[in-house]
Design a protein around this motif. Structure first.
Motif, mmCIF file in Angstrom:
data_model
loop_
_atom_site.group_PDB
_atom_site.id
_atom_site.type_symbol
_atom_site.label_atom_id
_atom_site.label_comp_id
_atom_site.label_asym_id
_atom_site.label_seq_id
_atom_site.Cartn_x
_atom_site.Cartn_y
_atom_site.Cartn_z
ATOM 1 N N PHE A 256 -53.473 -34.996 -32.972
ATOM 2 C CA PHE A 256 -53.796 -34.609 -34.341
ATOM 3 C C PHE A 256 -54.117 -33.122 -34.335
ATOM 4 O O PHE A 256 -55.072 -32.693 -33.686
ATOM 5 C CB PHE A 256 -55.018 -35.419 -34.809
ATOM 6 N N LEU A 257 -53.326 -32.327 -35.025
ATOM 7 C CA LEU A 257 -53.550 -30.884 -35.126
ATOM 8 C C LEU A 257 -54.320 -30.612 -36.411
ATOM 9 O O LEU A 257 -53.801 -30.772 -37.509
ATOM 10 C CB LEU A 257 -52.215 -30.126 -35.120
ATOM 11 N N ASP A 258 -55.563 -30.201 -36.251
ATOM 12 C CA ASP A 258 -56.444 -29.954 -37.382
ATOM 13 C C ASP A 258 -56.074 -28.641 -38.064
ATOM 14 O O ASP A 258 -55.343 -27.831 -37.518
ATOM 15 C CB ASP A 258 -57.885 -29.919 -36.872
ATOM 16 N N THR A 259 -56.594 -28.433 -39.252
ATOM 17 C CA THR A 259 -56.248 -27.266 -40.062
ATOM 18 C C THR A 259 -57.450 -26.353 -40.280
ATOM 19 O O THR A 259 -58.596 -26.759 -40.149
ATOM 20 C CB THR A 259 -55.724 -27.699 -41.437
ATOM 21 N N LEU A 260 -57.147 -25.128 -40.627
ATOM 22 C CA LEU A 260 -58.134 -24.148 -41.089
ATOM 23 C C LEU A 260 -57.621 -23.592 -42.410
ATOM 24 O O LEU A 260 -56.409 -23.576 -42.625
ATOM 25 C CB LEU A 260 -58.268 -22.997 -40.091
ATOM 26 N N PRO A 261 -58.433 -23.134 -43.289
ATOM 27 C CA PRO A 261 -59.868 -22.941 -43.152
ATOM 28 C C PRO A 261 -60.688 -24.200 -43.403
ATOM 29 O O PRO A 261 -61.884 -24.212 -43.162
ATOM 30 C CB PRO A 261 -60.179 -21.886 -44.206
ATOM 31 N N CYS A 262 -60.060 -25.261 -43.875
ATOM 32 C CA CYS A 262 -60.778 -26.517 -44.124
ATOM 33 C C CYS A 262 -60.313 -27.556 -43.116
ATOM 34 O O CYS A 262 -59.146 -27.932 -43.105
ATOM 35 C CB CYS A 262 -60.515 -26.983 -45.553
ATOM 36 N N ASN A 263 -61.224 -28.004 -42.258
ATOM 37 C CA ASN A 263 -60.909 -29.036 -41.262
ATOM 38 C C ASN A 263 -60.761 -30.403 -41.909
ATOM 39 O O ASN A 263 -61.229 -30.641 -43.014
ATOM 40 C CB ASN A 263 -62.042 -29.169 -40.246
ATOM 41 N N ALA A 264 -60.161 -31.286 -41.145
ATOM 42 C CA ALA A 264 -60.151 -32.699 -41.532
ATOM 43 C C ALA A 264 -61.583 -33.219 -41.425
ATOM 44 O O ALA A 264 -62.332 -32.817 -40.539
ATOM 45 C CB ALA A 264 -59.239 -33.485 -40.603
ATOM 46 N N HIS A 265 -61.951 -34.089 -42.307
ATOM 47 C CA HIS A 265 -63.286 -34.678 -42.290
ATOM 48 C C HIS A 265 -63.122 -36.167 -41.965
ATOM 49 O O HIS A 265 -63.137 -36.545 -40.799
ATOM 50 C CB HIS A 265 -63.978 -34.472 -43.640
ATOM 51 N N THR A 266 -62.939 -36.986 -42.984
ATOM 52 C CA THR A 266 -62.747 -38.428 -42.772
ATOM 53 C C THR A 266 -61.479 -38.693 -41.978
ATOM 54 O O THR A 266 -61.447 -39.581 -41.116
ATOM 55 C CB THR A 266 -62.687 -39.163 -44.127
ATOM 56 N N THR A 267 -60.441 -37.921 -42.218
ATOM 57 C CA THR A 267 -59.178 -38.130 -41.511
ATOM 58 C C THR A 267 -59.342 -37.894 -40.014
ATOM 59 O O THR A 267 -58.779 -38.630 -39.196
ATOM 60 C CB THR A 267 -58.076 -37.220 -42.083
ATOM 61 N N ALA A 268 -60.126 -36.901 -39.630
ATOM 62 C CA ALA A 268 -60.383 -36.672 -38.202
ATOM 63 C C ALA A 268 -61.202 -37.819 -37.620
ATOM 64 O O ALA A 268 -60.934 -38.274 -36.498
ATOM 65 C CB ALA A 268 -61.102 -35.349 -37.992
ATOM 66 N N SER A 269 -62.179 -38.308 -38.369
ATOM 67 C CA SER A 269 -62.957 -39.470 -37.911
ATOM 68 C C SER A 269 -62.054 -40.677 -37.736
ATOM 69 O O SER A 269 -62.169 -41.409 -36.739
ATOM 70 C CB SER A 269 -64.065 -39.808 -38.918
ATOM 71 N N ASP A 270 -61.158 -40.893 -38.692
ATOM 72 C CA ASP A 270 -60.203 -42.003 -38.588
ATOM 73 C C ASP A 270 -59.347 -41.860 -37.332
ATOM 74 O O ASP A 270 -59.128 -42.827 -36.603
ATOM 75 C CB ASP A 270 -59.280 -42.049 -39.812
ATOM 76 N N ALA A 271 -58.849 -40.665 -37.098
ATOM 77 C CA ALA A 271 -57.997 -40.430 -35.930
ATOM 78 C C ALA A 271 -58.752 -40.725 -34.645
ATOM 79 O O ALA A 271 -58.244 -41.433 -33.755
ATOM 80 C CB ALA A 271 -57.486 -38.990 -35.934
ATOM 81 N N LEU A 272 -59.965 -40.213 -34.528
ATOM 82 C CA LEU A 272 -60.759 -40.444 -33.318
ATOM 83 C C LEU A 272 -61.074 -41.926 -33.139
ATOM 84 O O LEU A 272 -60.997 -42.456 -32.027
ATOM 85 C CB LEU A 272 -62.033 -39.604 -33.361
ATOM 86 N N TRP A 273 -61.406 -42.613 -34.211
ATOM 87 C CA TRP A 273 -61.690 -44.051 -34.132
ATOM 88 C C TRP A 273 -60.460 -44.809 -33.635
ATOM 89 O O TRP A 273 -60.564 -45.749 -32.845
ATOM 90 C CB TRP A 273 -62.143 -44.586 -35.487
ATOM 91 N N ALA A 274 -59.286 -44.382 -34.082
ATOM 92 C CA ALA A 274 -58.038 -45.048 -33.691
ATOM 93 C C ALA A 274 -57.579 -44.651 -32.295
ATOM 94 O O ALA A 274 -56.609 -45.198 -31.780
ATOM 95 C CB ALA A 274 -56.945 -44.738 -34.718
ATOM 96 N N GLY A 275 -58.254 -43.676 -31.671
ATOM 97 C CA GLY A 275 -57.886 -43.251 -30.327
ATOM 98 C C GLY A 275 -56.943 -42.075 -30.271
ATOM 99 O O GLY A 275 -56.370 -41.783 -29.219
ATOM 100 N N LEU A 276 -56.788 -41.374 -31.379
ATOM 101 C CA LEU A 276 -55.896 -40.224 -31.449
ATOM 102 C C LEU A 276 -56.690 -38.935 -31.228
ATOM 103 O O LEU A 276 -57.578 -38.609 -32.027
ATOM 104 C CB LEU A 276 -55.195 -40.181 -32.812
ATOM 105 N N PRO A 277 -56.415 -38.199 -30.159
ATOM 106 C CA PRO A 277 -57.133 -36.946 -29.925
ATOM 107 C C PRO A 277 -56.895 -35.938 -31.049
ATOM 108 O O PRO A 277 -55.799 -35.842 -31.589
ATOM 109 C CB PRO A 277 -56.531 -36.430 -28.614
ATOM 110 N N VAL A 278 -57.951 -35.194 -31.371
ATOM 111 C CA VAL A 278 -57.916 -34.184 -32.424
ATOM 112 C C VAL A 278 -58.146 -32.819 -31.783
ATOM 113 O O VAL A 278 -59.118 -32.624 -31.066
ATOM 114 C CB VAL A 278 -59.016 -34.455 -33.486
ATOM 115 N N LEU A 279 -57.244 -31.891 -32.043
ATOM 116 C CA LEU A 279 -57.403 -30.508 -31.595
ATOM 117 C C LEU A 279 -57.792 -29.676 -32.805
ATOM 118 O O LEU A 279 -57.148 -29.758 -33.853
ATOM 119 C CB LEU A 279 -56.099 -29.974 -30.997
ATOM 120 N N THR A 280 -58.867 -28.890 -32.666
ATOM 121 C CA THR A 280 -59.328 -28.090 -33.797
ATOM 122 C C THR A 280 -59.648 -26.667 -33.363
ATOM 123 O O THR A 280 -59.804 -26.388 -32.178
ATOM 124 C CB THR A 280 -60.573 -28.732 -34.461
#
Length: 168
Positions: free
Chosen positions: A49-73
């Motif tokens: 999961f490639l996160d964005t700037l200037p506004c990061n993922a919030h719930t979507t990043a939590s969803d990804a991590l819960w599902a086992g998908l690494p998030v790069l920010t």
């Protein structure tokens, strides 16, 4: 590139920008909104999961991590750009937080080229999911109950009730 299909205008703008960057149509996937269980299930199909700037993922990043998908920010300057940084620290994966866009790009390329590193991060994410604060509902509940109890005690004693930080 896997993108949310939200509105026809947004999709058209994303298609136009992808074309201007020579991103082949077969490399673009537009995903419609789905019920939560299906949304989480499709996260397991992605590699990173490639996160964005200037506004990061919030719930979507939590969803990804819960599902086992690494998030790069990339750590941003304001609150909205630091949410994923907080999430990654709370799940024990600060190595997925970069300090600059150049570092972010380098790390994304490294992870794309090194499936062994990505597999190691996935293993660590799976191990940490239920042992670190991010998804430790019992710890969160106990801390919240403790904060409510302290606020009630102070109110009963006539003391001012100040803001409490829940967590720890």
């Amino acid at each position: 590139m896997w993108l949310l299909e939200s509105t026809p205008t947004a999709t058209a703008n994303l298609v136009r920008e992808a074309q201007s960057c020579d991103i082949a149509p077969e490399r673009r996937v537009f995903a419609p909104r789905l019920p939560l269980d299906q949304h989480l299930a499709r996260h397991r199909l992605a590699d990173l999961f490639l996160d964005t700037l200037p506004c990061n993922a919030h719930t979507t990043a939590s969803d990804a991590l819960w599902a086992g998908l690494p998030v790069l920010t990339c750590r941003g300057e304001a609150f909205a750009g630091r949410v994923a940084t907080s999430l990654l620290h709370a799940i024990g994966l600060p190595r997925l937080v970069t300090a600059s866009l150049d570092e972010y790009e380098d790390q994304a390329k490294t992870l794309a080229a090194r499936p062994d590193l990505l597999a190691d991060i996935r293993r660590q994410l799976a191990e940490n999911r239920l042992s670190h604060p991010l998804f430790d509902i019992g710890r969160f509940t106990a801390n919240l109950e403790e904060a409510y109890g302290e606020m009630w005690r102070r109110w009963c004693e006539g003391q001012a009730v100040e803001a409490f930080a829940v967590g720890g």
